[in-house]
Design an enzyme around this catalytic site. Structure first.
Site, PDB file in Angstrom:
ATOM      1  N   CYS A 153       0.854  -1.197   0.000  1.00 43.33           N
ATOM      2  CA  CYS A 153       0.000   0.000   0.000  1.00 43.33           C
ATOM      3  C   CYS A 153       0.882   1.237   0.000  1.00 43.33           C
ATOM      4  O   CYS A 153       2.111   1.161   0.003  1.00 43.33           O
ATOM      5  CB  CYS A 153      -0.924   0.003   1.214  1.00 43.33           C
ATOM      6  SG  CYS A 153      -0.034   0.070   2.785  1.00 43.33           S
ATOM      7  N   ASP A 184       7.185  27.629 -29.138  1.00 43.43           N
ATOM      8  CA  ASP A 184       8.237  27.871 -30.118  1.00 43.43           C
ATOM      9  C   ASP A 184       7.617  27.707 -31.504  1.00 43.43           C
ATOM     10  O   ASP A 184       6.499  27.190 -31.635  1.00 43.43           O
ATOM     11  CB  ASP A 184       9.377  26.878 -29.870  1.00 43.43           C
ATOM     12  CG  ASP A 184      10.531  27.102 -30.821  1.00 43.43           C
ATOM     13  OD1 ASP A 184      10.724  28.251 -31.246  1.00 43.43           O
ATOM     14  OD2 ASP A 184      11.220  26.125 -31.149  1.00 43.43           O
ATOM     15  N   ASP A 187      11.695  22.197 -28.597  1.00 40.03           N
ATOM     16  CA  ASP A 187      12.298  20.911 -28.953  1.00 40.03           C
ATOM     17  C   ASP A 187      13.789  20.963 -29.233  1.00 40.03           C
ATOM     18  O   ASP A 187      14.384  19.935 -29.540  1.00 40.03           O
ATOM     19  CB  ASP A 187      11.593  20.323 -30.173  1.00 40.03           C
ATOM     20  CG  ASP A 187      11.908  21.102 -31.450  1.00 40.03           C
ATOM     21  OD1 ASP A 187      12.277  22.282 -31.330  1.00 40.03           O
ATOM     22  OD2 ASP A 187      11.798  20.529 -32.540  1.00 40.03           O
TER      23      ASP A 187
END
Length: 828
Positions: free
Chosen positions: A111, A517, A702
């Site tokens: 758990c 971008d 990127d």
């Protein structure tokens, strides 16, 4: 199976010492049973082999020291993992740091309290930077300083608190999880059968009362209930008792402590009442509590694993075998784990790609849905990259391996998934602290209630105490956030969004502004050369050849536009890239530059001859040719921008391209705020300005030039074609080429946060409502068991609603064609 017999002359397989005659210690490797000289070597060897690291014995260069047979046996079991040769298989260096990290498979996690205990214990060790438990897959990712603390110390520390850990291997870990799940099902079945039979004997007693049933039947039913409850308590409930003992030894009160007290007390007191004939009997409550608790945990674990199935399947995505081609073209089948960069492999139709690589021969369609979430196959041709784990559909391919095994992209995604659990949203941290503290307060309240009822009605005291322990067990509180986070992660991954830091979900849900971008983000990043304008006596063909020579070693999208014009006889030397500006190098003894006008010919105030993106080629600072480039806008860019606005977010474009090109795209996509010719420093300053105004900002990019900007944003999102460095700096990575996944990620994050808050409110209200009612004696033990289980199932069921998520902001669109997965460096 062959067997190496210990006849007094055999050498120990582990340490090389002489094996005593008739020694019983051994280990099986493949089909051969290898002799060992002592229990210490046996413990060490089994620890290595059980961890899936048997290749250590094939590639080791020297024998280890023989372990001590007494107290040091246990220490040596972990010390063997300090061997550098062994660590090379599963310990990896951190980027830009002298730290290392490893993913370990852990046994015994049941758990969220287990996850809290492991992290709390490891993070307290000097030299451990962070530890994060993946509750769904029973893994822990640990980052540490090898100069300060050894891996053996980390493993020994986990063993000391009752959790056996070993290096994570997908096949071994999956086998352990399946064995654990089978045992849980068996315990659940035993508890269900026992509860049903005990209830069958208890109901007549409840309905008829003491006068409505004969004494003989009364005693018989009680003894039968006693017998049927015994296997439920000693088999089905055994994990609760084992975990409670572990918690008490480590002086950390987990949820299993009150659970074990309740089950143990109900069984013991009822057994005493049956034997002595004095007192009330609640075998049905003990069996019912055990069953409902096991059922709740089983449903919760199944939900977690189903939600995280895509991430778990990713770990085993690479095929086990591969067909390697020799220099003579012969086919050799070998384990995929033995492939290395430079090998040539044959991938037949219907087979999986065993490693990342480049196609050297053939053309085929590949199913990359496990990686990108896009269900349509994508065509890959000669020279294009393929990703390990993809499925070849149509024709045979010959692939040159570039990254294999743990260096493959799939392995990196698994590591990023584990890294996502290194930090948790504030709600999750608060819930974990509340659940931990609630157990202690529950026990204190139970003691007070017991004392009070001792004076009010001693006969009712035991069962009221039992009801308080059961009904207020903080299971729902402990499950409130982990189940929602797991379901949210699973939904994001199925949609091609990989969250690398868990706190990104909270930040995404609170965004105010998204900054985009241009090149490679709003556009596809697939540049094409559409026009050449020579200046002076340089002809167009010669200009393209010189530009292609400068761009020959670059993977920038602009470089790909010049690749068709490369000549093997024209090569540039001393080529250097200037971030956000362009390239320069030496050609035929002269310095040439290609890039922005103010970089290529800084002494000339030149303007681009037209709209769009233009590059200038210069020789020794003198302009020689203009090149016009064109980049295709992503098909879903307009819908994505509109959907972001519909979510109440401000959308902004920051581009390094010319103001004309940036402004034209901004007008086409209806982006109100934009800026062209923005350097990385300008972009970072803009983000800081927005943050100073109190906004939470996401940056989508990127390229290498986007790294400082991504690092400065509250949420950094890298596109699917981003460079490795950009992925490392990102909080989330788009595995799919769809820009619209950003919108879905924000919607899912908001839904996840909403579910977490709902679960927290429900759990707190339930516990604070149920506790006084039970303390006043209005809740019998059997009803307390049902109430506790129902509260946990409500939390799990609410979290599972995330699996049915549908985007409301984005219209349904057909799947988009996928660009190459090859990493690229992008300069706006």
């Amino acid at each position: 199976m062959s067997e190496a017999v210990a006849d007094g002359s055999a050498e120990c397989f582990h340490c090389g010492s002489r094996v005593p005659r008739g020694a019983p210690w051994s280990i099986t490797m493949g089909d051969t049973r290898q002799p060992l000289c002592c229990p210490g070597c046996e413990a060490v060897a089994h620890a290595i082999v059980d961890g899936g690291l048997e290749s250590y014995y094939r590639f080791r260069t020297e024998l280890p020291e023989r372990p001590d047979e007494r107290e040091s046996v246990r220490a040596e079991t972990w010390a063997v993992f300090d061997d550098p040769g062994l660590q090379r298989q599963f310990v990896h260096p951190e980027a830009d740091s002298d730290r290392v990290h490893a993913t370990l498979a852990v046994d015994g996690i049941t758990c969220a309290a287990c996850a809290w205990l492991i992290e709390h214990r490891l993070n307290a060790l000097a030299g451990v930077d962070s530890s994060a438990v993946n509750l769904t897959h029973h893994r822990v990712r640990v980052s540490w300083d090898p100069e300060t603390v050894k891996l053996s110390r980390i493993l020994a520390e986990m063993a000391a608190i009752g959790y056996q850990a070993q290096p994570y291997e997908p096949d071994e870990a999956q086998a352990r999880l399946q064995h654990e799940e089978r045992m849980n099902v068996r315990r659940l079945i035993i508890a269900a059968v026992g509860m049903a039979q005990v209830m069958m004997f208890s109901i007549p007693i409840y309905v008829a009362g003491p006068e409505g049933i004969g004494e003989d039947f009364h005693a018989l039913f009680h003894w039968l209930s006693f017998a049927l409850t015994t296997p439920v308590v000693f088999f089905s409930a055994m994990p609760f008792f084992r975990n409670a003992v572990r918690d008490l030894r480590t002086r950390v009160l987990g949820m299993d402590v009150p659970v074990s007290l309740a089950i143990g007390f109900a069984y013991t007191a009822s057994g005493y009442a049956v034997i002595t004939g004095k007192g009330e009997i609640y075998f049905d409550s003990a069996a019912m509590f055990t069953f409902f608790l096991l059922f709740g945990r089983y449903v919760e674990s199944r939900a977690r694993r189903r939600s995280g199935h895509s991430g778990n399947a990713m770990a085993g995505a690479l095929p086990l075998s591969a067909i390697r081609l020799t220099e003579e073209g012969e086919e050799r089948i070998l384990p995929a784990s033995e492939l290395a960069a430079g090998d040539r492999v044959l991938v037949k139709p219907g087979h999986g790609v065993p490693a990342d690589g480049v196609i050297e021969d053939g053309e085929s369609s590949l199913d990359e849905s496990m990686l990108t979430g896009e269900y349509l196959p994508v065509t890959r041709r000669l020279g294009e990259t393929v990703t390990g784990g993809s499925q070849n559909i149509e024709s045979p391919l010959v692939v040159r391996v570039t990254h294999a095994g743990r260096d493959a992209r799939v392995a990196g995604i698994v590591d990023l998934t584990d890294r996502a659990f290194a930090s948790r949203p504030r709600l999750a941290q608060m819930a974990a602290r509340m659940a931990h503290l609630f157990v202690l307060r529950l026990l204190l309240v139970t003691v007070v209630v017991t004392i009070v009822w001792w004076f009010i009605d001693p006969a009712r005291m035991p069962w009221i105490m039992l009801s308080v322990l059961v009904v207020t067990c903080p299971c729902a509180l402990a499950l409130a956030t982990p189940t929602a986070l797991t379901a949210g992660h699973g939904q994001l991954h199925r949609r091609g969004v990989l969250v690398t830091r868990a706190d990104a979900i909270e930040s995404l849900s609170q965004l105010d502004r998204v900054i985009l971008d241009k090149t490679g983000t709003l556009t596809s990043g697939q540049m094409t050369l559409v026009e050449t304008r020579p200046l002076g006596d340089l002809d167009a063909e010669r200009a393209r050849t010189l530009a292609a020579a400068l761009e020959a070693r670059s993977e920038h999208p602009i470089a790909r536009a010049f690749h068709p014009y490369r000549l093997a006889t024209v090569r540039a030397s001393e080529v250097a890239s200037r971030t956000g500006q362009g390239l320069e190098g030496i050609l035929e003894g002269r310095r040439w530059r290609l890039g922005k006008p103010d970089f290529a010919a800084s002494e000339h105030a030149l303007e681009a001859p037209g709209d769009g993106q233009w590059l200038l080629l210069s020789e020794e600072g003198e302009p020689r040719a203009w090149f016009a480039l064109q980049d295709r806008v992503r098909e879903d860019a307009a819908d994505t921008v509109a959907a972001l606005k519909a979510l109440g977010l401000e959308v902004e474009l920051l581009s390094g391209d010319t103001p004309g090109a940036a402004g034209d795209l901004a007008r086409r996509l209806e982006i109100p705020t934009w800026r062209g010719s923005a350097s990385p420093e300008d972009k970072l300053a803009r983000i800081r300005e927005c943050q100073a105004a109190g906004e939470t900002v996401a940056m989508v990019g990127d390229g290498i030039n986007d790294i400082p900007v991504l690092a400065g944003a509250d949420v950094a999102i890298a596109m699917n074609g981003a460079t490795d460095l950009a992925r490392t700096s990102a909080d989330a990575i788009l595995l799919s080429p769809r820009l619209s996944r950003i919108v879905e990620a924000i919607e899912i994050s908001r839904a996840t946060r909403r579910v977490m808050r709902q679960n927290m409110i429900w759990s707190v209200c339930y516990n604070f409502t149920a506790m006084p009612i039970a303390a006043m004696g209005f809740v019998p033990p059997w009803l307390a068991a049902m109430g506790m289980s129902a509260s946990s199932l409500v939390v799990v069921g609410n979290a599972l609603r995330l699996n049915r998520f549908r985007s409301r902001a984005m219209p349904a669109t057909a799947p988009l064609p996928k660009p190459s997965l090859e990493p690229s460096r992008v300069t706006p």
